[in-house]
Design a protein around this motif. Sequence first.
Motif, PDB file in Angstrom:
ATOM      1  N   ASP A   1       0.851  -1.181   0.000  1.00 22.64           N
ATOM      2  CA  ASP A   1       0.000   0.000   0.000  1.00 22.64           C
ATOM      3  C   ASP A   1       0.893   1.239   0.000  1.00 22.64           C
ATOM      4  N   ALA A   2       0.763   2.065  -1.025  1.00 22.65           N
ATOM      5  CA  ALA A   2       1.621   3.255  -1.162  1.00 22.65           C
ATOM      6  C   ALA A   2       1.463   4.211   0.017  1.00 22.65           C
ATOM      7  N   ASN A   3       0.282   4.271   0.619  1.00 23.08           N
ATOM      8  CA  ASN A   3       0.061   5.162   1.759  1.00 23.08           C
ATOM      9  C   ASN A   3       0.814   4.719   3.006  1.00 23.08           C
ATOM     10  N   GLU A   4       1.188   3.442   3.051  1.00 22.90           N
ATOM     11  CA  GLU A   4       1.915   2.908   4.203  1.00 22.90           C
ATOM     12  C   GLU A   4       3.426   3.035   4.044  1.00 22.90           C
ATOM     13  N   ARG A   5       3.870   3.499   2.891  1.00 25.51           N
ATOM     14  CA  ARG A   5       5.301   3.610   2.622  1.00 25.51           C
ATOM     15  C   ARG A   5       5.953   4.592   3.591  1.00 25.51           C
ATOM     16  N   ILE A   6       7.065   4.176   4.183  1.00 25.36           N
ATOM     17  CA  ILE A   6       7.797   5.030   5.127  1.00 25.36           C
ATOM     18  C   ILE A   6       8.613   6.037   4.331  1.00 25.36           C
ATOM     19  N   ARG A   7       8.427   7.331   4.627  1.00 21.81           N
ATOM     20  CA  ARG A   7       9.138   8.379   3.905  1.00 21.81           C
ATOM     21  C   ARG A   7      10.241   9.027   4.743  1.00 21.81           C
TER      22      ARG A   7
ATOM     23  N   LYS B   1      17.404   4.453  18.674  1.00 22.51           N
ATOM     24  CA  LYS B   1      15.995   4.067  18.644  1.00 22.51           C
ATOM     25  C   LYS B   1      15.194   4.990  17.728  1.00 22.51           C
ATOM     26  N   VAL B   2      14.014   4.529  17.374  1.00 22.67           N
ATOM     27  CA  VAL B   2      13.101   5.325  16.555  1.00 22.67           C
ATOM     28  C   VAL B   2      12.451   6.380  17.434  1.00 22.67           C
ATOM     29  N   GLU B   3      12.570   7.636  17.017  1.00 23.18           N
ATOM     30  CA  GLU B   3      11.862   8.714  17.703  1.00 23.18           C
ATOM     31  C   GLU B   3      10.517   8.943  17.028  1.00 23.18           C
ATOM     32  N   SER B   4      10.512   8.983  15.699  1.00 24.80           N
ATOM     33  CA  SER B   4       9.259   9.154  14.969  1.00 24.80           C
ATOM     34  C   SER B   4       9.371   8.588  13.558  1.00 24.80           C
ATOM     35  N   ILE B   5       8.224   8.148  13.057  1.00 27.78           N
ATOM     36  CA  ILE B   5       8.112   7.595  11.702  1.00 27.78           C
ATOM     37  C   ILE B   5       7.020   8.369  10.985  1.00 27.78           C
ATOM     38  N   PHE B   6       7.315   8.782   9.763  1.00 30.87           N
ATOM     39  CA  PHE B   6       6.320   9.466   8.948  1.00 30.87           C
ATOM     40  C   PHE B   6       6.105   8.658   7.675  1.00 30.87           C
ATOM     41  N   ARG B   7       4.882   8.195   7.507  1.00 31.10           N
ATOM     42  CA  ARG B   7       4.515   7.424   6.322  1.00 31.10           C
ATOM     43  C   ARG B   7       3.899   8.362   5.284  1.00 31.10           C
ATOM     44  N   GLU B   8       3.741   7.858   4.086  1.00 34.76           N
ATOM     45  CA  GLU B   8       3.141   8.645   3.010  1.00 34.76           C
ATOM     46  C   GLU B   8       1.807   9.243   3.459  1.00 34.76           C
ATOM     47  N   LYS B   9       0.982   8.440   4.126  1.00 35.26           N
ATOM     48  CA  LYS B   9      -0.335   8.923   4.567  1.00 35.26           C
ATOM     49  C   LYS B   9      -0.221  10.056   5.590  1.00 35.26           C
ATOM     50  N   ASP B  10       0.831  10.049   6.407  1.00 38.19           N
ATOM     51  CA  ASP B  10       1.040  11.104   7.401  1.00 38.19           C
ATOM     52  C   ASP B  10       1.407  12.429   6.739  1.00 38.19           C
ATOM     53  N   LEU B  11       1.982  12.339   5.541  1.00 41.61           N
ATOM     54  CA  LEU B  11       2.474  13.530   4.851  1.00 41.61           C
ATOM     55  C   LEU B  11       1.542  13.984   3.727  1.00 41.61           C
ATOM     56  N   SER B  12       0.383  13.348   3.609  1.00 46.62           N
ATOM     57  CA  SER B  12      -0.527  13.661   2.499  1.00 46.62           C
ATOM     58  C   SER B  12      -0.998  15.110   2.527  1.00 46.62           C
ATOM     59  N   GLY B  13      -1.061  15.719   3.685  1.00 44.39           N
ATOM     60  CA  GLY B  13      -1.486  17.117   3.790  1.00 44.39           C
ATOM     61  C   GLY B  13      -0.353  18.117   3.617  1.00 44.39           C
ATOM     62  N   GLU B  14       0.869  17.616   3.485  1.00 49.05           N
ATOM     63  CA  GLU B  14       2.034  18.486   3.341  1.00 49.05           C
ATOM     64  C   GLU B  14       2.194  18.914   1.881  1.00 49.05           C
ATOM     65  N   ASP B  15       2.360  20.206   1.665  1.00 53.61           N
ATOM     66  CA  ASP B  15       2.571  20.718   0.311  1.00 53.61           C
ATOM     67  C   ASP B  15       3.963  20.366  -0.200  1.00 53.61           C
ATOM     68  N   ASP B  16       4.926  20.312   0.720  1.00 57.41           N
ATOM     69  CA  ASP B  16       6.317  20.107   0.319  1.00 57.41           C
ATOM     70  C   ASP B  16       7.015  19.201   1.339  1.00 57.41           C
ATOM     71  N   ILE B  17       7.235  17.957   0.953  1.00 53.13           N
ATOM     72  CA  ILE B  17       7.838  16.973   1.870  1.00 53.13           C
ATOM     73  C   ILE B  17       9.281  17.346   2.208  1.00 53.13           C
ATOM     74  N   PHE B  18       9.999  17.976   1.277  1.00 50.37           N
ATOM     75  CA  PHE B  18      11.369  18.407   1.570  1.00 50.37           C
ATOM     76  C   PHE B  18      11.361  19.439   2.709  1.00 50.37           C
ATOM     77  N   LYS B  19      10.441  20.397   2.663  1.00 51.36           N
ATOM     78  CA  LYS B  19      10.356  21.392   3.747  1.00 51.36           C
ATOM     79  C   LYS B  19       9.956  20.731   5.059  1.00 51.36           C
TER      80      LYS B  19
END
Length: 160
Positions: A26-32, A44-62
Amino acid sequence: MASGVQVDDQVKDIISDMKVVKSDADANERIRLVVLEIKEGYIKVESIFREKDLSGEDDIFKFFLSQLDKDKCRYMLYDCHFETKESSRKEELVFVMWAPETAPIKSKMQYASSKDSLKKVLTGIKHELQMNDLSDYGTRDQFAAKISKNVIKVEGHDVK
């Protein structure tokens, strides 16, 4: 110089997941983007952002840049999407060691000396950046120049 810090098993699993993207996944589950911290003797992992978490972001680089805290060292694994003049769209993992000048010296030393432990499980990662300040690679054009030649877009936005 080894620090004695070990890589947590969850980090190893996430790195493996990011390196091998299955075509039926599932592309929305992809870890970005994964932010890693040193805590209790482990990376350790502090935070994980998946494609679905970033769907509202205009610019993933920013968004990636916004995760760089000016007072805390961190490691980051960023699944960067970019395009080159040859019109090829690429998706490559970028390992970043963030050690800002304003972070405590003890923390900077611990992250620097622990990087090799993490790099042992990062086999196959094409790009490695050490950033101490946003002036290092904090603009789209600087970042693009570091990861590949002839990059025209990073995360769908033009490189100047």
